[in-house]
Design an enzyme around this catalytic site. Structure first.
Site, PDB file in Angstrom:
ATOM      1  N   ASP A   1       0.955  -5.242 -24.735  1.00  0.00           N
ATOM      2  CA  ASP A   1       2.312  -5.023 -24.268  1.00  0.00           C
ATOM      3  C   ASP A   1       2.437  -5.403 -22.802  1.00  0.00           C
ATOM      4  O   ASP A   1       1.455  -5.712 -22.131  1.00  0.00           O
ATOM      5  CB  ASP A   1       2.720  -3.557 -24.469  1.00  0.00           C
ATOM      6  CG  ASP A   1       1.584  -2.574 -24.177  1.00  0.00           C
ATOM      7  OD1 ASP A   1       0.807  -2.824 -23.234  1.00  0.00           O
ATOM      8  OD2 ASP A   1       1.475  -1.561 -24.887  1.00  0.00           O
TER       9      ASP A   1
ATOM     10  N   ASP B   1       2.775  11.669 -27.802  1.00  0.00           N
ATOM     11  CA  ASP B   1       3.806  11.732 -28.843  1.00  0.00           C
ATOM     12  C   ASP B   1       3.458  10.854 -30.042  1.00  0.00           C
ATOM     13  O   ASP B   1       4.294  10.633 -30.916  1.00  0.00           O
ATOM     14  CB  ASP B   1       5.168  11.334 -28.279  1.00  0.00           C
ATOM     15  CG  ASP B   1       5.173   9.930 -27.673  1.00  0.00           C
ATOM     16  OD1 ASP B   1       4.133   9.238 -27.728  1.00  0.00           O
ATOM     17  OD2 ASP B   1       6.220   9.513 -27.137  1.00  0.00           O
TER      18      ASP B   1
ATOM     19  N   HIS C   1       2.562   7.595 -29.907  1.00  0.00           N
ATOM     20  CA  HIS C   1       2.858   6.164 -29.813  1.00  0.00           C
ATOM     21  C   HIS C   1       1.569   5.352 -29.664  1.00  0.00           C
ATOM     22  O   HIS C   1       0.564   5.825 -29.130  1.00  0.00           O
ATOM     23  CB  HIS C   1       3.846   5.863 -28.674  1.00  0.00           C
ATOM     24  CG  HIS C   1       3.282   5.959 -27.288  1.00  0.00           C
ATOM     25  ND1 HIS C   1       3.522   7.022 -26.440  1.00  0.00           N
ATOM     26  CD2 HIS C   1       2.505   5.109 -26.578  1.00  0.00           C
ATOM     27  CE1 HIS C   1       2.922   6.819 -25.288  1.00  0.00           C
ATOM     28  NE2 HIS C   1       2.291   5.665 -25.347  1.00  0.00           N
TER      29      HIS C   1
ATOM     30  N   GLU D   1       7.336   3.550 -29.395  1.00  0.00           N
ATOM     31  CA  GLU D   1       7.715   4.942 -29.232  1.00  0.00           C
ATOM     32  C   GLU D   1       8.100   5.546 -30.581  1.00  0.00           C
ATOM     33  O   GLU D   1       8.345   4.822 -31.558  1.00  0.00           O
ATOM     34  CB  GLU D   1       8.896   5.043 -28.259  1.00  0.00           C
ATOM     35  CG  GLU D   1       8.627   4.466 -26.873  1.00  0.00           C
ATOM     36  CD  GLU D   1       7.790   5.387 -25.990  1.00  0.00           C
ATOM     37  OE1 GLU D   1       6.971   6.159 -26.519  1.00  0.00           O
ATOM     38  OE2 GLU D   1       7.943   5.323 -24.755  1.00  0.00           O
TER      39      GLU D   1
END
Length: 259
Positions: A66, A135, A137, A142
């Site tokens: 990314d 979380d 990801h 996300e």
């Protein structure tokens, strides 16, 4: 999904390096490289093996996961810069063989398509290194990311921006948008190697490994992959329900069965 619980981050790094080294020794290898704090120990161990034992990356190629949208490639916190500083500049991996997403592309959607096409042209990724967020990801996918998503633009959550603010002068300097390999792109790698360290990752690890496959926990997409290895330390395993089985299976793994 093979879940391996190890006593500490050093043991995780050594095992991850063992897996990567075994693949490198087979010949030409395409690596998928994650940034962030989680894989640092693995990269340090691979660098050590390169310097001390001659482990070579000369026949390897690499693709990053990314990139922040809008950061110039020479910005110290662009992932193009980070992966070179923390890993690839310290081994014999040719710089031209390290492929990063262009965060300043005039047409980000076209850049996303170009990057996916480049991975395919290289023959696909052999081992994709992944971290996991608190979380759930992976990459910058996300929660509520499509399980079939390709490389694309994503908006970071407030929590991810807060987590990453430590790398920037202030929270205001953390970009809101990124280009990230999608979950569908990631799942095309032949071997997924996910690393989770510390108590803060325990809930996400449990959701990814033992919860339902759901966009609410992007890392749960690894359950759909035919060859996924999860390396975690004891604190990161603390919320798993089947730890006895995972330890038993690893202790009794056949000698002929590779990771």
């Amino acid at each position: 999904m093979e879940i391996i619980i190890l006593p500490d981050p050093n043991a995780v790094a050594r095992t991850a390096a063992d897996i990567i080294q075994a693949r490198l020794e087979k010949g030409r290898t395409v690596l998928g490289l994650a940034t962030g704090s989680t894989p640092l120990g693995t990269y340090e161990e691979l660098i050590r093996r390169h310097c001390d034992a001659g482990l070579s990356f000369a026949d390897a190629e690499a693709f990053t996961l990314d990139e922040y949208l809008g950061l110039p490639p020479d910005h110290p916190e662009s992932y193009r810069s980070v992966i070179r500083r923390e890993f690839t500049d310290n081994v014999d991996l040719r710089d031209t063989a390290v492929h990063s997403i262009d965060g300043q592309a005039k047409d980000p959607e076209a850049e996303a398509t170009r990057f996916d096409t480049a991975i395919q042209a290289a023959g696909g990724v052999d081992i994709q290194i992944l971290g996991i967020g608190t979380d759930g990801h992976i990459g910058f996918n996300e929660p509520m990311s499509s399980l079939a998503s390709r490389t694309r633009i994503k908006t970071l959550t407030k929590q991810t921006r807060l987590d990453n603010a430590r790398f920037f002068p202030s929270l205001d300097d953390v970009p809101y948008h990124v280009l990230t390999q999608g979950l569908g792109t990631i799942r095309e790698a032949r071997h997924l190697l996910l690393i989770g360290l510390g108590q803060a990752k325990a809930r996400a690890v449990a959701a990814a490994a033992e919860g339902p496959v759901t966009a609410a926990c992007p890392a749960s997409a690894l359950q759909l992959h035919p060859h996924a290895t999860v390396l975690i330390d004891t604190p990161a395993a603390s919320q798993l329900e089947q730890t006895d089985y995972y330890r038993y299976a690893h202790a009794n793994k056949p000698a002929w069965q590779a990771y």
